[in-house]
Design a protein around this motif. Structure first.
Motif, mmCIF file in Angstrom:
data_model
loop_
_atom_site.group_PDB
_atom_site.id
_atom_site.type_symbol
_atom_site.label_atom_id
_atom_site.label_comp_id
_atom_site.label_asym_id
_atom_site.label_seq_id
_atom_site.Cartn_x
_atom_site.Cartn_y
_atom_site.Cartn_z
ATOM 1 N N TRP A 1 0.827 -1.182 0.106
ATOM 2 C CA TRP A 1 -0.078 0.014 -0.112
ATOM 3 C C TRP A 1 0.831 1.185 -0.163
ATOM 4 O O TRP A 1 1.714 1.179 0.814
ATOM 5 C CB TRP A 1 -0.931 -0.041 1.113
ATOM 6 N N ASN A 2 0.531 2.225 -0.798
ATOM 7 C CA ASN A 2 1.032 3.434 -0.786
ATOM 8 C C ASN A 2 0.353 4.252 0.320
ATOM 9 O O ASN A 2 -0.451 5.038 0.216
ATOM 10 C CB ASN A 2 0.844 4.302 -1.967
ATOM 11 N N LEU B 1 -10.113 1.845 5.882
ATOM 12 C CA LEU B 1 -8.676 2.045 5.339
ATOM 13 C C LEU B 1 -8.028 3.009 6.345
ATOM 14 O O LEU B 1 -6.854 2.206 6.708
ATOM 15 C CB LEU B 1 -8.672 2.937 3.857
ATOM 16 N N LEU B 2 -8.195 3.755 7.056
ATOM 17 C CA LEU B 2 -7.664 4.638 7.892
ATOM 18 C C LEU B 2 -7.449 3.832 9.339
ATOM 19 O O LEU B 2 -6.382 4.141 9.845
ATOM 20 C CB LEU B 2 -8.280 6.100 8.128
ATOM 21 N N SER B 3 -8.793 3.144 9.588
ATOM 22 C CA SER B 3 -8.295 2.222 10.654
ATOM 23 C C SER B 3 -7.091 1.256 10.824
ATOM 24 O O SER B 3 -6.444 1.290 11.551
ATOM 25 C CB SER B 3 -9.818 1.579 11.020
ATOM 26 N N VAL B 4 -7.019 0.687 9.535
ATOM 27 C CA VAL B 4 -5.930 -0.102 9.355
ATOM 28 C C VAL B 4 -4.766 0.393 9.538
ATOM 29 O O VAL B 4 -3.664 0.096 10.044
ATOM 30 C CB VAL B 4 -6.140 -0.926 7.838
ATOM 31 N N PHE C 1 -3.619 -1.244 12.831
ATOM 32 C CA PHE C 1 -2.985 -2.624 12.415
ATOM 33 C C PHE C 1 -2.037 -2.198 11.252
ATOM 34 O O PHE C 1 -1.776 -3.130 10.459
ATOM 35 C CB PHE C 1 -4.269 -3.523 11.674
ATOM 36 N N PRO C 2 -0.790 -1.403 11.679
ATOM 37 C CA PRO C 2 0.167 -1.143 10.788
ATOM 38 C C PRO C 2 1.098 -2.515 10.416
ATOM 39 O O PRO C 2 1.573 -2.655 9.418
ATOM 40 C CB PRO C 2 1.114 -0.144 11.569
ATOM 41 N N GLU C 3 0.948 -3.458 11.469
ATOM 42 C CA GLU C 3 1.797 -4.680 11.393
ATOM 43 C C GLU C 3 1.388 -5.475 9.986
ATOM 44 O O GLU C 3 1.865 -6.281 9.291
ATOM 45 C CB GLU C 3 1.863 -5.556 12.636
ATOM 46 N N ASP C 4 -0.058 -5.510 9.785
ATOM 47 C CA ASP C 4 -0.637 -6.250 8.422
ATOM 48 C C ASP C 4 -0.263 -5.537 7.315
ATOM 49 O O ASP C 4 -0.491 -6.039 6.184
ATOM 50 C CB ASP C 4 -2.234 -6.124 8.815
ATOM 51 N N LEU C 5 0.365 -4.199 7.335
ATOM 52 C CA LEU C 5 0.588 -3.659 5.954
ATOM 53 C C LEU C 5 1.723 -4.321 5.318
ATOM 54 O O LEU C 5 1.892 -4.345 3.880
ATOM 55 C CB LEU C 5 1.045 -1.986 6.274
ATOM 56 N N THR C 6 2.742 -5.007 5.815
ATOM 57 C CA THR C 6 3.954 -5.723 5.237
ATOM 58 C C THR C 6 3.491 -7.065 4.872
ATOM 59 O O THR C 6 4.367 -7.684 4.334
ATOM 60 C CB THR C 6 4.838 -5.651 6.226
#
Length: 577
Positions: free
Chosen positions: A531-532, A559-562, A566-571
């Motif tokens: 994600w950008n 989207l903003l909640s993630v 949940f920043p760990e899910d971004l990778t």
């Protein structure tokens, strides 16, 4: 009217030039789409002596759709002629709503359509596998399509065979249902008219009609109880009544029975069990604002409830309990946006469900241009109890300094999903453990939606935070209609957010660019990886600031909640159910 030579919608005006300065020649054929005599006869046979009023356009489109299974171009032309409307107006309304199958040219759709809910709770329960396997299992005579939330999230996955829903859907029960081709029949409520009246129902309404209680008494009762709109906005009910009463007569009343927020099914729950408690509340509210006409807008996903309400309200009218208002039941046609109050008003008027710019507000200029009271089913459901038992009965409920109780629609990774009547201020952990039997075996709480697709997604860090109006706004969300979806360590939050944004993309009315183009762009960016974050944040900010109504303003919340919780899910790669 000459059935063999009806007038043409385009007229017979002159068209085409004849060259240098010559007189214009009449065309060989009339302009516009020509009326088909057979289609006209078929439409007239369906309408019979029904009024051809503009506000009944959607009702008449339903007649054609129900009878033929689709709406052909000749039928649209014939309907436009019968209603003395422009073909463009009829076409734009028919194509706006998902439950109208408009066929301009080519073959009609298969004789049977199965709609499979792909909203969050059903997706978690295996809806994608159903969508992938059903077409081959059922063959070419059955059309399988995706559909948004059907208001039965506690029985996920859900599919509608025609208009009749199948709970806990699988290949076997859907194959059997497709073979049976079921038709909707009126739901038989647990408490019908006679049982309700024999238990003291409608006594309050009779006292009010006999002027033993005044309108001011009713306004004071709901105001002292702190009753708020329970459809999502939470506006104080007594204040709304006062604002509408301050406007000049005639006034109207519109009731919102179009709960389409993914995860919400509380209105359905109460109507299936005790519809007359709602009906009495509706008639009390109509009396307070002196509304001579009441319009009850029922979502098309609830056909059995709509038919039941027609029967039960007729019994109330025959008993002489509604001399002060006439109730008109209007049928939705598959558009989430019509849960927004002004879009619902537009739909009742027979138009596309496009939200209105405000001001003016509906209390000033609403249905048919008149001051209009708009309320939700559950708000009206509690009126009788609050007035009869007194405000203290209601305000004595609650936890953590919150007053009253709330109906939570709970679905997802819990053992006992369903509608949970719990004190205002209850927490997610309490909802799960005290009311829902705990998490499913082997699942650990990872996140939750407190207010359906619009309300945001929160981490367990807020699982002991009180749930009520105003408590989650500082954290980037809200409880809205109290649609709670419980997520576990089996769920990827990026996939959750993508499912919700796709819902908003499909349900955007298209009126404003930030919502229409923004949801589409967000889906494309989220489907790509990684994600950008900067670009998605910029897009979300624009949608929140510039969209006309709450759909576009709240669409970025998942989207903003993630990104926030949940920043760990971004990778991680995008997960699937």
């Amino acid at each position: 009217m000459n059935m063999h030579n009806p007038p043409q919608t385009g007229g017979t005006g002159h068209g085409g030039g004849s060259g240098k300065g010559g007189r214009r020649k009449s065309p060989r054929t009339p302009k516009g789409r020509q009326i088909d005599n057979q289609a006209l006869a078929e439409v007239q046979a369906l309408l019979i002596d029904k009024p051809r009023r503009r506000d009944l356009l959607i009702e008449h489109l339903h007649l054609i759709q129900d009878h033929y299974g689709y709406i052909s171009a000749p039928h649209l032309t014939a309907l436009a002629f019968e209603m003395k409307m422009a073909m463009a107006e009829v076409y734009e309304v028919a194509t706006f709503y998902a439950h109208f199958d408009v066929v301009k040219e080519g073959p009609p759709p298969p004789p049977l359509t199965i709609r499979v809910c792909d909203s969050l709770s059903c997706a978690m329960a295996g809806a994608e596998n159903l969508l992938a396997s059903l077409p081959e299992a059922l063959g070419p005579n059955v059309r399988v399509v995706r559909a948004p939330c059907m208001g039965a999230c506690d029985h996920a996955p859900v599919a509608a065979v025609g208009h009749v829903q199948t709970f806990n859907a699988n290949i076997e029960n859907l194959t059997a249902a497709a073979a049976a081709k079921p038709h909707a029949h009126a739901w038989h409520p647990e408490t019908g008219f006679d049982a309700y009246k024999n238990a003291g129902g409608y006594a309050l309404l009779q006292d009010v009609l006999a002027e033993k209680k005044t309108r001011d008494d009713l306004i004071k009762g709901v105001s002292d109880a702190g009753l708020r709109g329970l459809g999502g906005a939470g506006f104080p009910t007594g204040r709304k009544w006062t604002l509408v009463r301050a406007e000049p007569a005639p006034r109207l009343f519109a009731v919102n029975c179009d709960e389409g927020e993914p995860g919400t099914f509380k209105d359905r729950y109460y109507l299936e069990r005790d519809p007359h408690r709602f009906i009495e509340g509706m008639l009390l509210a109509a009396y307070v604002v002196e509304a001579a006409d009441t319009y009850l807008y029922v979502r098309d996903e609830y056909p059995e409830i709509r038919l039941m309400l027609l029967e039960e309200i007729a019994k109330v009218e025959q008993a002489g309990l509604m001399p002060h208002t006439k109730v008109h039941i209007r049928r939705g046609a598959g558009a989430y946006i019509c849960g927004e109050e002004s879009a619902m008003i537009e739909s009742i008027e027979g138009k596309r469900g496009l939200p209105r710019h405000r001001p003016p507000y509906l209390a000033q200029v609403g249905l048919f241009g008149r001051p209009t009271l708009e309320q939700n089913v559950e708000t009206l459901y509690w009126l009788r109890d609050i007035i009869e038992r007194g405000p203290e009965w209601f305000t004595s409920q609650g936890r953590r300094d919150k007053k009253g109780f709330r109906s939570f629609s709970v679905s997802g990774r819990v053992k006992n999903p369903g509608v949970k009547l719990a004190p205002a201020g209850v927490t997610i952990n309490e909802l799960i453990n005290e009311y829902s039997g705990g998490m499913l075996d082997g699942h650990t709480l990872k996140g939750f939606l407190p207010g359906g697709a619009s309300g945001g997604i929160f981490s367990p860090k807020l699982a002991d935070h009180p749930l009520d109006f105003g408590t989650l706004e500082p954290h980037g969300g809200f409880v809205g209609s109290h649609a709670v979806v419980i997520l576990s360590d089996e769920d990827d939050m990026k996939a959750v957010a993508l499912n919700l944004i796709k819902f908003f993309e499909d349900e955007s009315c298209g009126q404003c660019t930030p919502c229409r183009a923004g949801t589409e762009k967000a889906v494309k960016l989220m489907q790509q990886g990684p994600w950008n974050v900067e670009l998605l944040t910029e897009l979300a900010t624009l949608m929140r600031d510039a969209s006309i109504c709450g759909l576009g303003q709240a669409a970025p919340n998942p989207l903003l909640s993630v990104l926030t919780y949940f920043p760990e899910d971004l990778t991680k790669p995008m997960g699937k159910w």
